[in-house]
Enzyme design. Structure first.
Site, PDB file in Angstrom:
ATOM      1  N   TYR A  68       4.887  18.278 -21.645  1.00  0.00           N
ATOM      2  CA  TYR A  68       6.008  18.373 -22.581  1.00  0.00           C
ATOM      3  C   TYR A  68       5.733  19.617 -23.425  1.00  0.00           C
ATOM      4  O   TYR A  68       4.622  19.788 -23.948  1.00  0.00           O
ATOM      5  CB  TYR A  68       6.102  17.160 -23.496  1.00  0.00           C
ATOM      6  CG  TYR A  68       6.463  15.862 -22.830  1.00  0.00           C
ATOM      7  CD1 TYR A  68       7.351  15.814 -21.761  1.00  0.00           C
ATOM      8  CD2 TYR A  68       5.921  14.654 -23.292  1.00  0.00           C
ATOM      9  CE1 TYR A  68       7.694  14.613 -21.157  1.00  0.00           C
ATOM     10  CE2 TYR A  68       6.253  13.446 -22.697  1.00  0.00           C
ATOM     11  CZ  TYR A  68       7.135  13.428 -21.635  1.00  0.00           C
ATOM     12  OH  TYR A  68       7.462  12.235 -21.038  1.00  0.00           O
ATOM     13  N   CYS A  71       4.221  18.981 -26.968  1.00  0.00           N
ATOM     14  CA  CYS A  71       3.110  18.029 -27.089  1.00  0.00           C
ATOM     15  C   CYS A  71       1.852  18.786 -27.509  1.00  0.00           C
ATOM     16  O   CYS A  71       1.463  19.756 -26.851  1.00  0.00           O
ATOM     17  CB  CYS A  71       2.890  17.320 -25.753  1.00  0.00           C
ATOM     18  SG  CYS A  71       1.301  16.482 -25.610  1.00  0.00           S
ATOM     19  N   PHE A  73      -1.289  17.982 -27.261  1.00  0.00           N
ATOM     20  CA  PHE A  73      -2.350  17.880 -26.266  1.00  0.00           C
ATOM     21  C   PHE A  73      -2.055  18.779 -25.059  1.00  0.00           C
ATOM     22  O   PHE A  73      -2.958  19.395 -24.494  1.00  0.00           O
ATOM     23  CB  PHE A  73      -2.520  16.420 -25.837  1.00  0.00           C
ATOM     24  CG  PHE A  73      -2.871  15.510 -26.978  1.00  0.00           C
ATOM     25  CD1 PHE A  73      -4.130  15.537 -27.547  1.00  0.00           C
ATOM     26  CD2 PHE A  73      -1.925  14.644 -27.513  1.00  0.00           C
ATOM     27  CE1 PHE A  73      -4.461  14.725 -28.619  1.00  0.00           C
ATOM     28  CE2 PHE A  73      -2.238  13.824 -28.578  1.00  0.00           C
ATOM     29  CZ  PHE A  73      -3.504  13.852 -29.138  1.00  0.00           C
ATOM     30  N   CYS A  74      -0.789  18.863 -24.678  1.00  0.00           N
ATOM     31  CA  CYS A  74      -0.392  19.779 -23.603  1.00  0.00           C
ATOM     32  C   CYS A  74      -0.629  21.226 -24.023  1.00  0.00           C
ATOM     33  O   CYS A  74      -1.076  22.061 -23.218  1.00  0.00           O
ATOM     34  CB  CYS A  74       1.078  19.585 -23.251  1.00  0.00           C
ATOM     35  SG  CYS A  74       1.482  17.922 -22.636  1.00  0.00           S
TER      36      CYS A  74
END
Length: 347
Positions: A68, A71, A73-74
Site C-alpha cells: 500500500y 503504509c 511498513f511498506c
C-alpha cells in the site's frame, strides 16, 4: 426535529468542507516550500559516502514489492530497495479485493510482501518489514555468496519461531564480530522506529475530520482503488468519506489512548522526531557519512506521511528537514523501481 437534524448535518458538512479546502490551500503553499528546500539542498555538492554491500542481487532474479503506497511498513522496505538500487517491480494492492495477492503461496494476505523469483525457478515470499530488510541485507553482505534467498528465509523462520524473542527479526546473519557495536545501535533504533515512532503516525494523520479527509484523498490518489474500473469512483468515494470518519472518530482516539500520546498528538510527533534528530546529532546520518538500516527505517516511517498536513507540520516545527532532505535525495537518485504494475484495471 428532523429539520434541526438536517440543518445541523448540513452545517457540519459545510464546516468540514471549508476546513478541508483551507488545509488544501495551505498544504499547496507549504509543499512548494518543501520542494524548494530539497532542490536548494540538492544543488550543494555534498560528498556522501555510500557504502554499498559486497554482493548484488543477480540480474535474472526478479523481485516484486506488493504494498500500500501510504503504509509505513511498506515504505520502510521501499526505502531500503531504493537506497541500495535494487531493481524491483512495485505492485499496488487494491484494499477492497486484493486480487494482486491471490497467487501468493502464503496464508496471510498482508503488506508488505516481497516475492523473489530466482533464475533457478525457486520462489521465496517474505513478509514483515523488518525481517524482509534483515534478510535482504544478510544476502547482500554475504561476501562468500554462500546464501540464497530460500536458505535465508529458512534461517529467519527458525530464529523467529519464538514469538517472545523481539530481537530476532532485526538480526543480520553475516555481520562480523567487528560490526557488533554498529549492529547494537542500529538494532536499537530500528526497533524504536517500529515500537515508538510508527505509533504516532495514525493519530496525527487522522487528527481531526478535515485532516482525515485530506489524508484519505492522498491515500486514494496514491493507492489502487480500481484505477479506471467501473467501480473505482464509488470505492474511492466510500473510502474517503466512510474511511476518514471511522479512522478519525474510532481508530485514532483508541491508538492515542493505547500508546499514551499527548492530548495534542502533534506534540508527541515532534517529541519523537526531535529524539531522532538528537540521536543523529551533527552527523549527516545515523550511520555517519552514509545511511544505515536505522536511517532507512525512520525515513520509511516518516515517508508515508508525505503530502499530508502532519508531514508539513513536522518539517516546519522540528529540525528534521536537512536529514530528511538528504535521505529523500539519495533514495530518489538510487531507485531502480522498474515499473509500476497496475493489475486492478482488468478486475
Amino acid at each position: 426535529m428532523r429539520w434541526l437534524a438536517l440543518t445541523t448535518s448540513a452545517c457540519l458538512s459545510q464546516a468540514a468542507y471549508l476546513s478541508y479546502k483551507h488545509l488544501e490551500q495551505r498544504k499547496i503553499t507549504r509543499t512548494r516550500s518543501w520542494f524548494s528546500f530539497v532542490a536548494s539542498n540538492s544543488e550543494k555538492k555534498e560528498m556522501v559516502n555510500i557504502q554499498l554491500p559486497l554482493r548484488r542481487i543477480k540480474e535474472n532474479d526478479k523481485l516484486e514489492l506488493i504494498q500500500y503506497a501510504t503504509c509505513p511498513f511498506c515504505n520502510k522496505v521501499r526505502s531500503y530497495l531504493d537506497f541500495y538500487g535494487i531493481p524491483y517491480t512495485l505492485i499496488e494492492v487494491c484494499p477492497a479485493f486484493k486480487p494482486e495477492m491471490k497467487s501468493l503461496t502464503v496464508k496471510k494476505k498482508k503488506v508488505p510482501t516481497v516475492r523473489i523469483c530466482e533464475a533457478t525457478g525457486t520462489e521465496t515470499v517474505l513478509q514483515e518489514s523488518s525481517q524482509i530488510i534483515s534478510l535482504l541485507h544478510s544476502y547482500q553482505i554475504d561476501s562468500k555468496s554462500s546464501e540464497t534467498f530460500s536458505s535465508l528465509a529458512v534461517h529467519f523462520r527458525q530464529i523467529t519461531e519464538n514469538s517472545d524473542d523481539q530481537i530476532a527479526k532485526y538480526t543480520i546473519k553475516n555481520y562480523g564480530l567487528d560490526n557488533q557495536e554498529k549492529f547494537r545501535k542500529e538494532l536499537e533504533w530500528r526497533k524504536w522506529a517500529d515500537d515508538k515512532l510508527v505509533h504516532v503516525v495514525a493519530p496525527n494523520i487522522y487528527r481531526n475530520f478535515a485532516e482525515s479527509i485530506e489524508t484519505f484523498r492522498v491515500i486514494t490518489a496514491k493507492g489502487n482503488y480500481g484505477y479506471d474500473a467501473y467501480w473505482a469512483k464509488p470505492l474511492t468515494f466510500m473510502a474517503t468519506w466512510f474511511g476518514s470518519t471511522f479512522m478519525c472518530f474510532v481508530i485514532a482516539p483508541r491508538l492515542k489512548k493505547k500508546n499514551k500520546l499527548n492530548e495534542n498528538v502533534r506534540q508527541s510527533l515532534y517529541e519523537h522526531v526531535n529524539e531522532w534528530v538528537a540521536e543523529v546529532g551533527e552527523k549527516k546520518f545515523h550511520g555517519g557519512d552514509s545511511p544505515n538500516l536505522a536511517d532507512l527505517a525512520v525515513f520509511g516511517v516518516l515517508r508515508c506521511m508525505e503530502d499530508m498536513e502532519a508531514f508539513l507540520d513536522m518539517l516546519e516545527f522540528t529540525e528534521i528537514g536537512p536529514w530528511y532532505g538528504r535521505m529523500s535525495k539519495l533514495c530518489s537518485k538510487n531507485s531502480k523501481q522498474t515499473h509500476f504494475r497496475q493489475t486492478s484495471k482488468q478486475s
